[in-house]
Design a protein around this motif. Structure first.
Motif, PDB file in Angstrom:
ATOM      1  N   SER A  52     -10.102   3.440 -28.775  1.00  0.00           N
ATOM      2  CA  SER A  52     -10.106   2.376 -27.771  1.00  0.00           C
ATOM      3  C   SER A  52      -8.702   1.887 -27.447  1.00  0.00           C
ATOM      4  N   ILE A  69     -13.657   2.353 -16.547  1.00  0.00           N
ATOM      5  CA  ILE A  69     -12.794   3.507 -16.775  1.00  0.00           C
ATOM      6  C   ILE A  69     -13.125   4.477 -15.650  1.00  0.00           C
ATOM      7  N   GLN A  71     -11.563   7.441 -15.023  1.00  0.00           N
ATOM      8  CA  GLN A  71     -11.522   8.824 -15.493  1.00  0.00           C
ATOM      9  C   GLN A  71     -10.665   8.890 -16.739  1.00  0.00           C
ATOM     10  N   VAL A  72     -10.913   9.918 -17.537  1.00  0.00           N
ATOM     11  CA  VAL A  72     -10.088  10.204 -18.707  1.00  0.00           C
ATOM     12  C   VAL A  72      -9.628  11.645 -18.549  1.00  0.00           C
ATOM     13  N   VAL A  86     -13.829  14.738 -23.992  1.00  0.00           N
ATOM     14  CA  VAL A  86     -14.330  13.380 -23.845  1.00  0.00           C
ATOM     15  C   VAL A  86     -15.852  13.477 -23.777  1.00  0.00           C
ATOM     16  N   SER A  89     -17.158   7.767 -21.980  1.00  0.00           N
ATOM     17  CA  SER A  89     -16.190   6.675 -21.891  1.00  0.00           C
ATOM     18  C   SER A  89     -16.906   5.458 -21.327  1.00  0.00           C
ATOM     19  N   ALA A  96     -11.269  -0.421 -23.411  1.00  0.00           N
ATOM     20  CA  ALA A  96     -11.494   0.898 -22.821  1.00  0.00           C
ATOM     21  C   ALA A  96     -11.776   1.826 -23.991  1.00  0.00           C
ATOM     22  N   ILE A  98     -13.377   5.411 -25.609  1.00  0.00           N
ATOM     23  CA  ILE A  98     -13.768   6.795 -25.324  1.00  0.00           C
ATOM     24  C   ILE A  98     -14.164   7.483 -26.629  1.00  0.00           C
ATOM     25  N   ILE A 111      -3.778  12.107 -23.926  1.00  0.00           N
ATOM     26  CA  ILE A 111      -4.943  11.575 -23.232  1.00  0.00           C
ATOM     27  C   ILE A 111      -4.454  10.496 -22.278  1.00  0.00           C
ATOM     28  N   VAL A 113      -5.900   7.542 -19.817  1.00  0.00           N
ATOM     29  CA  VAL A 113      -7.103   6.771 -19.527  1.00  0.00           C
ATOM     30  C   VAL A 113      -6.844   5.942 -18.269  1.00  0.00           C
ATOM     31  N   TYR A 114      -7.510   6.297 -17.182  1.00  0.00           N
ATOM     32  CA  TYR A 114      -7.353   5.603 -15.905  1.00  0.00           C
ATOM     33  C   TYR A 114      -8.384   4.478 -15.846  1.00  0.00           C
ATOM     34  N   VAL A 115      -7.886   3.235 -15.792  1.00  0.00           N
ATOM     35  CA  VAL A 115      -8.779   2.081 -15.784  1.00  0.00           C
ATOM     36  C   VAL A 115      -8.526   1.224 -14.548  1.00  0.00           C
TER      37      VAL A 115
END
Length: 176
Positions: A52, A69, A71-72, A86, A89, A96, A98, A111, A113-115
């Motif tokens: 996280s 989220i 995308q990851v 992944v 998520s 956030a 995953i 990695i 992580v697009y939030v």
């Protein structure tokens, strides 16, 4: 904005939460190189663990909270069946979160992580994860999915008959 709702079903592992700090001095950004490498505790290929990110320091005193989220991405993924994957998520307890499985032993994976926040802020923290050589390369066990291969995180709202409550896009509604 709506504050995070405690999840009655899932609790992210405190030992695998990385707080994302706000920049120290916005005036010198770009003038002074920022060399910050974030990394989670290593895992073996056979482990399926939740990892996280806590973005509350960046959002402090804005009235904003993490919304989703988007995308990851794992840019270092090898394409092999045993690659770091992944499994799901979700926003859990305001984090956030995953779930990751697999990975090539001895590798360090990246990695991203697009939030997005409730007020529309977008962030993309990059984190590294070392895969130990404690086990051989292992194919990750897939997470439960809905039609369309949409993974079901543990904080998805489940109706008494066992079906998952979904929104207009087919994504599950979450306790987040």
């Amino acid at each position: 904005m709506t504050a995070p709702i405690p999840s009655p079903v899932w609790q992210p592992a405190a030992s695998r939460v990385i707080p994302i700090a706000a920049p120290a001095n916005l005036r010198t950004r770009g003038l002074v190189p920022e060399i910050v490498t974030l990394s989670w505790a290593p895992k073996s290929s056979a482990d399926h663990f939740d990892f996280s990110l806590d973005l509350s320091a960046i959002l402090d005193q804005t009235g904003d909270h993490l919304a989703a989220i988007e995308q990851v991405d794992i840019p270092t993924a090898s394409g092999l069946p045993t690659e770091l994957t992944v499994l799901w998520s979700s926003v859990v307890q305001g984090l956030a979160c995953i779930m990751l499985g697999g990975g090539s032993p001895g590798e360090i994976e990246q990695i991203v992580v697009y939030v997005v926040t409730q007020q529309g802020r977008r962030l993309a923290p990059r984190v590294e994860l070392a895969i130990t050589a404690a086990t051989d390369a292992t194919t990750p066990t897939p997470a439960p999915t809905m039609p369309g291969d949409i993974p079901v995180p543990p904080n998805a709202i489940q109706l008494p008959d066992g079906t998952i409550l979904t929104g207009p896009g087919g994504r599950p509604y979450l306790i987040a």
